[in-house]
Scaffold this active site. Sequence first.
Site, PDB file in Angstrom:
ATOM      1  N   HIS A 296       1.061   4.973  -2.221  1.00  0.00           N
ATOM      2  CA  HIS A 296       0.594   5.878  -3.289  1.00  0.00           C
ATOM      3  C   HIS A 296       1.821   6.490  -3.943  1.00  0.00           C
ATOM      4  O   HIS A 296       2.634   7.129  -3.258  1.00  0.00           O
ATOM      5  CB  HIS A 296      -0.290   6.975  -2.704  1.00  0.00           C
ATOM      6  CG  HIS A 296      -1.518   6.442  -2.013  1.00  0.00           C
ATOM      7  ND1 HIS A 296      -2.740   6.362  -2.624  1.00  0.00           N
ATOM      8  CD2 HIS A 296      -1.694   5.933  -0.767  1.00  0.00           C
ATOM      9  CE1 HIS A 296      -3.626   5.848  -1.778  1.00  0.00           C
ATOM     10  NE2 HIS A 296      -3.018   5.576  -0.640  1.00  0.00           N
TER      11      HIS A 296
ATOM     12  N   HIS B 295      -9.750   1.518   0.027  1.00  0.00           N
ATOM     13  CA  HIS B 295      -9.580   2.127   1.345  1.00  0.00           C
ATOM     14  C   HIS B 295     -10.908   2.041   2.094  1.00  0.00           C
ATOM     15  O   HIS B 295     -11.940   2.509   1.597  1.00  0.00           O
ATOM     16  CB  HIS B 295      -9.200   3.600   1.219  1.00  0.00           C
ATOM     17  CG  HIS B 295      -7.779   3.845   0.802  1.00  0.00           C
ATOM     18  ND1 HIS B 295      -7.261   3.394  -0.373  1.00  0.00           N
ATOM     19  CD2 HIS B 295      -6.770   4.511   1.433  1.00  0.00           C
ATOM     20  CE1 HIS B 295      -5.989   3.775  -0.464  1.00  0.00           C
ATOM     21  NE2 HIS B 295      -5.659   4.449   0.620  1.00  0.00           N
TER      22      HIS B 295
ATOM     23  N   ASP C 196       1.932   3.989   3.089  1.00  0.00           N
ATOM     24  CA  ASP C 196       0.904   4.879   2.545  1.00  0.00           C
ATOM     25  C   ASP C 196       1.526   6.023   1.728  1.00  0.00           C
ATOM     26  O   ASP C 196       1.507   5.975   0.498  1.00  0.00           O
ATOM     27  CB  ASP C 196       0.031   5.432   3.684  1.00  0.00           C
ATOM     28  CG  ASP C 196      -1.414   5.665   3.301  1.00  0.00           C
ATOM     29  OD1 ASP C 196      -1.820   5.273   2.195  1.00  0.00           O
ATOM     30  OD2 ASP C 196      -2.155   6.241   4.129  1.00  0.00           O
ATOM     31  N   ASP C 197       2.030   7.034   2.403  1.00  0.00           N
ATOM     32  CA  ASP C 197       2.582   8.244   1.756  1.00  0.00           C
ATOM     33  C   ASP C 197       3.795   8.691   2.577  1.00  0.00           C
ATOM     34  O   ASP C 197       3.716   9.681   3.316  1.00  0.00           O
ATOM     35  CB  ASP C 197       1.527   9.362   1.762  1.00  0.00           C
ATOM     36  CG  ASP C 197       0.184   8.898   1.204  1.00  0.00           C
ATOM     37  OD1 ASP C 197       0.066   8.762  -0.020  1.00  0.00           O
ATOM     38  OD2 ASP C 197      -0.741   8.647   2.009  1.00  0.00           O
TER      39      ASP C 197
ATOM     40  N   HIS D  56       0.856  -1.210   0.000  1.00  0.00           N
ATOM     41  CA  HIS D  56       0.000   0.000   0.000  1.00  0.00           C
ATOM     42  C   HIS D  56       0.884   1.249   0.000  1.00  0.00           C
ATOM     43  O   HIS D  56       1.309   1.734   1.052  1.00  0.00           O
ATOM     44  CB  HIS D  56      -0.899  -0.040   1.247  1.00  0.00           C
ATOM     45  CG  HIS D  56      -1.961   1.020   1.279  1.00  0.00           C
ATOM     46  ND1 HIS D  56      -3.305   0.731   1.328  1.00  0.00           N
ATOM     47  CD2 HIS D  56      -1.881   2.374   1.281  1.00  0.00           C
ATOM     48  CE1 HIS D  56      -4.007   1.850   1.377  1.00  0.00           C
ATOM     49  NE2 HIS D  56      -3.164   2.863   1.342  1.00  0.00           N
TER      50      HIS D  56
ATOM     51  N   GLU E 224     -10.725   3.456   7.582  1.00  0.00           N
ATOM     52  CA  GLU E 224      -9.705   4.428   7.998  1.00  0.00           C
ATOM     53  C   GLU E 224     -10.483   5.600   8.618  1.00  0.00           C
ATOM     54  O   GLU E 224     -10.498   5.761   9.822  1.00  0.00           O
ATOM     55  CB  GLU E 224      -8.862   4.879   6.793  1.00  0.00           C
ATOM     56  CG  GLU E 224      -7.750   5.862   7.154  1.00  0.00           C
ATOM     57  CD  GLU E 224      -7.119   6.532   5.913  1.00  0.00           C
ATOM     58  OE1 GLU E 224      -7.742   6.562   4.832  1.00  0.00           O
ATOM     59  OE2 GLU E 224      -5.998   7.084   6.058  1.00  0.00           O
TER      60      GLU E 224
END
Length: 324
Positions: free
Chosen positions: A12, A190, A270-271, A10, A193
């Site tokens: 991005h 997603h 994630d980021d 996961h 969350e």
Amino acid sequence: MSDLPKIELHLHLEGAAPPDLVRALAREKSVDLSGLFDADGGYRYDGFLDFLRVYEGATSVLRSPEDYARLTRVVLERSAETGVIYTEAFLSPDFCGGRDLSAWRDYLAAIREAAGTARRDFGIDMRAIVTCIRHFGPDKAREAALCAAETAGDFVTGFGMGGDEGRGRQGDFAYAFDMAREAGLRLTTHAGEWGGPDSVRQALDDLRVERIGHGVRAVEDAALVDRLAGDGIVLEVCPGSNVALGLYRWATHPIETLRAAGVKVTVSTDDPPFFHTDMGHEYDRLAETFGWDDDAFREIARVAARAAFCDDRTRQELLERIDR
Ligand code: ADE
Ligand code: ZN
């Protein structure tokens, strides 16, 4: 922990853009990005919705296939430095050519070539999960799914959805997910969350995904936790992201409760630059907080390898690298 082999499911791609690269591209194109960075040069935002705004602002400097090739190379290089041997990156046709299929093919070709070079230079494999953006709405999601379906194959292997979980319902996007499934793509979204257990249920019932991005708020509902464990649904848990966005503190993060209940959990970033993290940092914090040892992390990596949206030969190689 950076020497342990890691599998990231996961990530991005735009969300992994180092601020330095974003600033360099902004300078080259004379784009004004004032307000996006803090005094130390990191991304600055206040809460989840502002994070999405800053994310899209930073992404606005990525304007060509060449820009995405540069991004892909630097992201994979940094991931490999923290021990990642395989990563699944979310790519959005919304940002790569505005959902125009011909432009999307050009972006994808550039990303794929950069990924191939990174495989050779840094020993990291990549697959792409085409992602629609929930707050852009179901019509644009359908166009993104068409881009995904038309390019499904050995590189584009999945379809998913990110964005503002507060907008609409998972089922509003069923047409897009059905199209992707029919093209042979594997599915994740997603959920759980910013939405609660009901959002996770909708993802399973209405979109029929096999993995859930985050999914951590399923912990609020014991029957749902049993269902996730019983059905072998894999959660792409991003603890550092949840902590940075104010959803949990490390000490009370539910990943350990979910794991102990038999849910298949994996670990991702994630980021990473947005959350001042990387896979090594996630592993260190999990070891400190929950006492996870090398065996626990190897098992997490095996779970991730088995759940990866890749071919069986790649999967076998990953499992061998994990246990080498
Ligand atoms: N896009 C990038 N990061 C995201 C997150 N944490 N939640 C939803 N959409 C995202
Ligand atoms: Zn995400």
